[in-house]
Design an enzyme around this catalytic site. Structure first.
Site, PDB file in Angstrom:
ATOM      1  N   LYS A  74       0.814  -1.166  -0.053  1.00 31.56           N
ATOM      2  CA  LYS A  74       0.112  -0.087  -0.095  1.00 31.56           C
ATOM      3  C   LYS A  74       0.914   1.134   0.004  1.00 31.56           C
ATOM      4  O   LYS A  74       1.535   1.424   0.837  1.00 31.56           O
ATOM      5  CB  LYS A  74      -0.933   0.026   1.331  1.00 31.56           C
ATOM      6  N   ASP A 130      -2.339  10.219   3.552  1.00 27.77           N
ATOM      7  CA  ASP A 130      -3.987   9.938   3.645  1.00 27.77           C
ATOM      8  C   ASP A 130      -4.669  10.936   4.541  1.00 27.77           C
ATOM      9  O   ASP A 130      -4.597  10.846   5.466  1.00 27.77           O
ATOM     10  CB  ASP A 130      -3.899   8.671   4.253  1.00 27.77           C
ATOM     11  N   LYS A 190     -10.202  13.275   7.938  1.00 24.80           N
ATOM     12  CA  LYS A 190      -9.615  12.976   9.131  1.00 24.80           C
ATOM     13  C   LYS A 190      -9.557  14.089  10.243  1.00 24.80           C
ATOM     14  O   LYS A 190      -9.410  15.269   9.434  1.00 24.80           O
ATOM     15  CB  LYS A 190      -8.264  12.182   9.273  1.00 24.80           C
ATOM     16  N   ASP A 218       1.562   6.269   5.506  1.00 20.55           N
ATOM     17  CA  ASP A 218       0.733   5.475   4.816  1.00 20.55           C
ATOM     18  C   ASP A 218       1.287   4.802   3.790  1.00 20.55           C
ATOM     19  O   ASP A 218       0.527   4.081   2.803  1.00 20.55           O
ATOM     20  CB  ASP A 218      -0.597   6.080   4.473  1.00 20.55           C
ATOM     21  N   ASP A 253     -12.237   7.196   3.703  1.00 19.00           N
ATOM     22  CA  ASP A 253     -10.719   6.905   4.677  1.00 19.00           C
ATOM     23  C   ASP A 253     -10.307   5.555   4.443  1.00 19.00           C
ATOM     24  O   ASP A 253      -9.369   5.192   4.909  1.00 19.00           O
ATOM     25  CB  ASP A 253     -11.089   7.502   5.918  1.00 19.00           C
ATOM     26  N   GLU A 292      -9.201   3.638   2.342  1.00 19.99           N
ATOM     27  CA  GLU A 292      -8.949   3.841   0.961  1.00 19.99           C
ATOM     28  C   GLU A 292      -7.728   2.716   0.475  1.00 19.99           C
ATOM     29  O   GLU A 292      -7.695   2.220  -0.482  1.00 19.99           O
ATOM     30  CB  GLU A 292      -8.304   5.014   0.413  1.00 19.99           C
ATOM     31  N   ARG A 321      -7.595  -0.476   1.255  1.00 18.21           N
ATOM     32  CA  ARG A 321      -8.235  -1.709   0.527  1.00 18.21           C
ATOM     33  C   ARG A 321      -8.657  -1.587  -0.634  1.00 18.21           C
ATOM     34  O   ARG A 321      -8.647  -2.586  -1.586  1.00 18.21           O
ATOM     35  CB  ARG A 321      -9.255  -2.087   1.489  1.00 18.21           C
TER      36      ARG A 321
HETATM   37  N1  BES Z   1      -4.109   4.713   7.032  1.00 19.15           N
HETATM   38  C1  BES Z   1      -5.373   4.400   7.660  1.00 19.15           C
HETATM   39  C2  BES Z   1      -4.877   3.414   8.911  1.00 19.15           C
HETATM   40  C3  BES Z   1      -3.679   3.838   9.963  1.00 19.15           C
HETATM   41  C4  BES Z   1      -4.281   4.139  11.088  1.00 19.15           C
HETATM   42  C5  BES Z   1      -2.375   3.665   9.814  1.00 19.15           C
HETATM   43  C6  BES Z   1      -3.358   4.501  11.872  1.00 19.15           C
HETATM   44  C7  BES Z   1      -1.541   3.948  10.479  1.00 19.15           C
HETATM   45  C8  BES Z   1      -1.871   4.335  11.758  1.00 19.15           C
HETATM   46  C9  BES Z   1      -6.481   3.812   6.946  1.00 19.15           C
HETATM   47  O1  BES Z   1      -6.621   4.279   5.484  1.00 19.15           O
HETATM   48  C10 BES Z   1      -7.707   4.237   7.773  1.00 19.15           C
HETATM   49  O2  BES Z   1      -7.870   5.351   7.738  1.00 19.15           O
HETATM   50  N2  BES Z   1      -8.399   3.217   8.204  1.00 19.15           N
HETATM   51  C11 BES Z   1      -9.573   3.754   8.799  1.00 19.15           C
HETATM   52  C12 BES Z   1     -10.687   2.499   8.144  1.00 19.15           C
HETATM   53  C13 BES Z   1     -11.991   2.996   8.620  1.00 19.15           C
HETATM   54  C14 BES Z   1     -12.400   4.255   8.086  1.00 19.15           C
HETATM   55  C15 BES Z   1     -13.063   1.755   8.007  1.00 19.15           C
HETATM   56  C16 BES Z   1      -9.409   3.312  10.446  1.00 19.15           C
HETATM   57  O3  BES Z   1      -8.581   2.587  10.674  1.00 19.15           O
HETATM   58  O4  BES Z   1     -10.187   4.278  10.943  1.00 19.15           O
HETATM   59 ZN    ZN Z   2      -4.676   5.037   4.823  1.00 20.38          ZN
HETATM   60 MN    MN Z   3      -7.468   6.238   5.410  1.00 26.15          MN
END
Ligand code: BES
Ligand code: ZN
Ligand code: MN
Length: 498
Positions: free
Chosen positions: A262, A267, A274, A285, A344, A346, A348
């Protein structure tokens, strides 16, 4: 810095490092030194709390009758828990002790010391490797005190009866370290410098190592039908790239192994923006893609006898007038449609297309993807383990073992048909989030599984592992490159033809 391996001391002025096991058990060379210096070490052991446990060190000013400025005792723990990881950690622990000193040379005295089944050459090379891994730092944007920041140390010499063999082992580990450093550098770069096109350009440099590099631009991605990846990218002025790295070190008839990363270079969350607190950490990210690049670099650097493919999906996730909206439906390369209920989630979406593409084009023996995918995995496993999700238990066992050996640990988490109903969309084939907070990492893994056919596959959620909030023995605070050592070990141990 120069690493040397020698039977005899090369510099009488060097700071000396002796090994010590738990309960103040000095190594043989340390005992000899002690005997010829009126019990200097014994006295130091009597007057300090150091007992030789792992991660313990003791720095002493040297006695007046030798030229060295300092003597260091390095704790290794008890003989029964000596491991490669502990030796590497011990090597890493030396670095902060000499960082602030004017010492220009260091001698680590191992001689013919062995531990359990670890030979002198193994002990030397692992301590050296640990030191090297810890010594990395990212200073390119510091404009002040540049000289002061540099470490004075010029050489580090291991005294051993197996100098040639130690050197040979170390030179292979040095190549892995080079891969680790490449990954750490990518992760450390700010997102105004490192974005899809600039990262792709830097990846072109890998051709120097004999790696084949292909960069797919937006037109090719459209032609391939990567609608899920393109949907994430469309809010940014930075065009997405997919970069394919190929290290072909084995016979062309050998099926390749494949690694997918990834690479969200920043992000923001997109329209599902966010919160601003700590948003800066979304610069890492793209750690999955950095680790894939570092791994392929390591394999090429040590000329691994394996065919290895790395594929990274590079995009920036931004909110803008052209950004995708929550509730957009995109069509992935696999043909499956996805309702994007949260922009967010994204990672996946990017991986869906890159996994499908890799499997379709290369028909690999197995695929491993690495992604900072979910905050939920940080809640579950902290910075102790990466989450491991897989459709193949044999692959799970191999990755677990590689984790134990390298200290880059994984914890096996579930994929299960029971999660399927959670990712079912009302109007498309699947949706990219699950409402509520239950099993957030597992449902993300289950989503990815929809883009993998029968290929043995493992997904590593490294969200908690990519960035260290404090110093560790072999990783200074900041980018870790977690995964390069783990997957190098996996390949070396199980997939290389000798
Ligand atoms: N890049 C983030 C996940 C992340 C969180 C990486 C903390 C490193 C540290 C990912 O893209 C994300 O935003 N995930 C969301 C998913 C949710 C919207 C289903 C999350 O984990 O809150
Ligand atoms: Zn992300
Ligand atoms: Mn995200």
């Amino acid at each position: 810095m120069d690493f040397k391996f020698s039977a005899k001391s090369l510099d009488s002025k060097a700071t000396k490092v002796f090994l010590c096991l738990q309960d103040k058990k000095l190594s043989k060379p340390a005992q000899d030194f002690d005997a010829s210096h009126q019990g200097f070490l014994k006295q130091a052991l009597d007057n300090n709390r150091f007992s030789g446990k792992k991660n313990e060190t003791l720095v002493l000013n040297a006695p007046y009758d030798i030229e060295s400025p300092r003597i260091i005792l390095l704790g290794l723990g008890s003989e029964k828990d000596i491991s490669i990881e502990n030796l590497e950690n011990a090597g890493g622990n030396i670095f902060p002790l000499i960082k602030g000193t004017p010492d220009q040379s260091l001698e680590i005295i191992v001689d013919d010391f062995t531990l359990n089944d670890l030979t002198s050459r193994e002990i030397c090379s692992r301590i050296a490797y640990g030191f090297l891994l810890r010594s990395w730092s990212f200073n390119k944007y510091k404009t002040k005190d540049v000289e002061e920041r540099k470490i004075a140390l010029k050489s580090i010499t291991f005294l051993t009866n197996e100098a040639d063999k130690a050197e040979k082992l170390f030179s292979s580990l040095e190549q892995v370290a080079a891969g680790v450093f490449l990954a750490r550098e990518f992760v450390s770069e700010p997102p105004n410098v490192l974005y899809p096109a600039s990262m792709a350009e830097r990846l072109q440099d890998l051709t120097k190592l004999g790696i084949k590099v292909e960069v797919l631009g937006i037109d090719e991605l459209k032609k391939l039908g990567m609608g899920a990846l393109l949907g994430v990218a469309q809010g940014s002025i930075r065009e997405p790239k997919v970069v394919v790295l190929q290290w072909l070190g084995a016979d062309p008839s050998e099926k390749p192994v494949a690694f997918i990363g990834k690479g969200v270079t920043f992000d923001t969350g997109g329209i599902s923006l966010k919160p601003s607190a700590n948003m800066w950490d979304m610069k890492y990210d793209m750690a999955g893609s950095a680790v894939v690049a570092g791994l392929i670099h390591a394999l090429a650097g040590r000329k691994a006898k394996v065919n290895a493919i790395g594929v990274v999906g590079l995009v920036e996730n931004m909110p803008s007038g052209s950004a995708q909206r929550p509730s957009d439906i995109v069509k992935s390369m696999s043909g499956q449609t996805i309702e994007v209920l949260d922009t967010d989630a994204e990672g996946r979406l990017v991986l869906a297309d890159v996994l499908w593409y890799t499997q379709d084009r290369f028909k690999p023996q197995f695929m491993v993807d690495l992604a900072t995918l979910t905050g939920a995995i940080v809640i579950a496993l902290g910075d102790y383990f990466a989450g491991l999700f897989s459709n193949n238990n044999e692959l799970v066992d191999k990755i677990k073992l590689a984790g134990e050996k390298t200290g880059e640990r994984v914890w096996h988490m579930p994929l299960d048909d029971r999660f399927e109903c959670e990712i079912e969309s009302d109007i498309a084939d699947l949706k990219n989030i699950v409402f509520g907070r239950k099993a957030g990492s597992a449902t993300a893994g289950q989503f990815l599984k929809r883009f993998v056919n029968d290929t043995p596959w493992a997904h590593l959620d490294i969200a908690g592992m990519a960035w260290a909030e404090k110093d560790f023995p072999t990783v200074a605070k900041g980018a870790t490159a977690y995964g390069v050592r783990l997957l190098n070990e996996l390949v070396q141990n199980y997939y290389e033809k000798s």
